[in-house]
Design an enzyme around this catalytic site. Structure first.
Site, PDB file in Angstrom:
ATOM      1  CD  GLU A  22       1.001  11.888  -5.704  1.00 24.41           C
ATOM      2  OE1 GLU A  22       0.517  12.689  -6.530  1.00 24.41           O
ATOM      3  OE2 GLU A  22       1.467  12.247  -4.608  1.00 24.41           O
TER       4      GLU A  22
ATOM      5  CD  GLU B 157      -3.876  17.137  -8.764  1.00 25.39           C
ATOM      6  OE1 GLU B 157      -3.170  16.763  -9.741  1.00 25.39           O
ATOM      7  OE2 GLU B 157      -3.417  17.740  -7.784  1.00 25.39           O
TER       8      GLU B 157
END
Length: 124
Positions: free
Chosen positions: A65, A72
């Site tokens: 994560e 991102e």
């Protein structure tokens, strides 16, 4: 604290974890799930081997994560407009998190099955 010091490196890493927990809903979900799993493992007095499997699964999901969040952010910086390659990069990173999460769920079921059945008096 000097910028290049080991202590500074740990501080920056902790800032990254805090950033992800503050800004990423899925990171907060993973963290909450980890607290539930760790609490259940402690209450069931799991063996060291079972603890290791659980902690590895938790760490894998949270590390994925964090990597997804980093990727991102970089993609958004490099390609603010929508681009098929940017989408592919983000989707692929999210896929890595998904695979890690599926592994963690399967590992959790395997680790907790016998102790939970024993707790219910259904062990054989």
């Amino acid at each position: 604290m000097r910028r290049g010091s080991l202590l500074a490196s740990f501080a920056y890493a902790a800032q990254g974890v805090r950033y992800a927990l503050r800004t990423q809903r899925n990171m907060r979900i993973h963290a909450a799930a980890a607290v539930v799993v760790i609490t259940a493992a402690a209450l069931l007095h799991l063996s060291w081997g079972r603890w290791v499997v659980l902690l590895l699964a938790i760490t894998l999901v949270m590390a994925m994560e964090l990597m997804n969040t980093a990727l991102e952010s970089v993609v958004d910086l490099a390609s603010p407009e929508i681009h098929p390659l940017a989408k592919a990069a983000k989707d692929t990173a999210a896929g890595a998190v998904l695979l890690a999460a599926i592994f963690a769920v399967v590992a959790g079921v395997i680790v907790f099955y016998r102790p939970f059945m024993d707790l219910l008096g259904l062990g054989g």
